[in-house]
Enzyme design. Structure first.
Site: not given
Length: 238
Positions: A31-33, A101, A103, A109, A127
């Site tokens: 993910g992005s973070t 999930g 992605g 994960e 979030k």
């Protein structure tokens, strides 16, 4: 200048990397973070601030990024333990239960998070929720030949499940395991994540779902205060 959400993600990714010590085996999330965390880790390895790190990635995307940054990698089956796993989340509730999930990487994960001695979640403030599944759908990975059957069984549990369709190809999203994903909305959200995780995983044809229950040790939240990005450590509500 990066937008506010990106600034929050950058701040929390940097804070997470500060927990990494020389010689650790690390779970590197998706993910992005998490991507920003991997970039920060790569920079510290390149500068010599960190040494002897081994990464275990949770997605093909993360594997490619880590390899390009020169982070040594191993498969999950090649390590006896993971000292620290760092990953993002799509939703976090007050008891540190998660939905992941977005992605479609939640199977790997969860394997990595459950193997880790310590699991740290990094998110921006958008979030954090009071109740899971009111704003983000719950992913359920299913065998390709079973998705209709599982869809019906999820309806019996009170969920509306739609097959996730791909954005850049015709047809459905296909996971790294070669399966399909149902995105589920439970009426009224998820009141008992632990019970629902078990119920869904017991359905024939289900490989895994995106509820991460009783796995998280710490949540780091990126936030903006007086126009400046910072990090808050959440306190778990028992």
């Amino acid at each position: 200048m990066a937008d506010l959400q990106t600034q929050m993600k950058q701040a929390v990714a940097a804070a997470a990397v500060e927990q990494i010590k020389d010689g650790m085996v690390l779970g590197l999330g998706s993910g992005s973070t998490a991507a920003l965390m991997i970039q920060a880790l790569g920079a510290k390895l390149a500068s010599g601030e960190l040494r002897d790190i081994v990464g275990v990635t949770t997605s093909f995307q993360g594997e490619v990024m880590a390899a390009e940054l020169g982070i040594p990698l191993r498969n999950l089956t090649a390590v006896d333990r993971i000292d620290l796993a760092i990953d993002g989340a799509d939703e976090v509730d007050p008891s540190f239960q998660l939905i992941k999930g977005g992605g479609a990487c939640h199977v790997q994960e969860k394997l990595v998070a459950s193997r880790a001695d310590r699991f740290v979640v990094v998110v921006d403030s958008t979030k954090i929720v009071d109740r899971l599944n009111l704003g983000f759908l719950l992913p359920v990975e299913v065998l390709p030949g079973a998705w209709r059957q599982v869809q019906g069984r999820l309806a019996e549990l009170g969920g509306i499940a739609d097959l996730r369709m791909a954005q850049c190809k015709a047809g459905p999203v296909v996971t790294d395991q070669g399966n399909l994903v149902l995105d589920v909305s439970m009426a009224g959200g998820i009141g008992d994540p632990e019970d629902l995780e078990c119920r869904i995983n017991n359905l024939p044809g289900v490989l895994e779902n995106g509820l991460f229950v009783n796995l998280t040790d710490e949540v780091l939240v990126g936030q903006i205060s007086d126009g400046v990005a910072g990090v808050r450590r959440l306190q778990r509500r028992e």
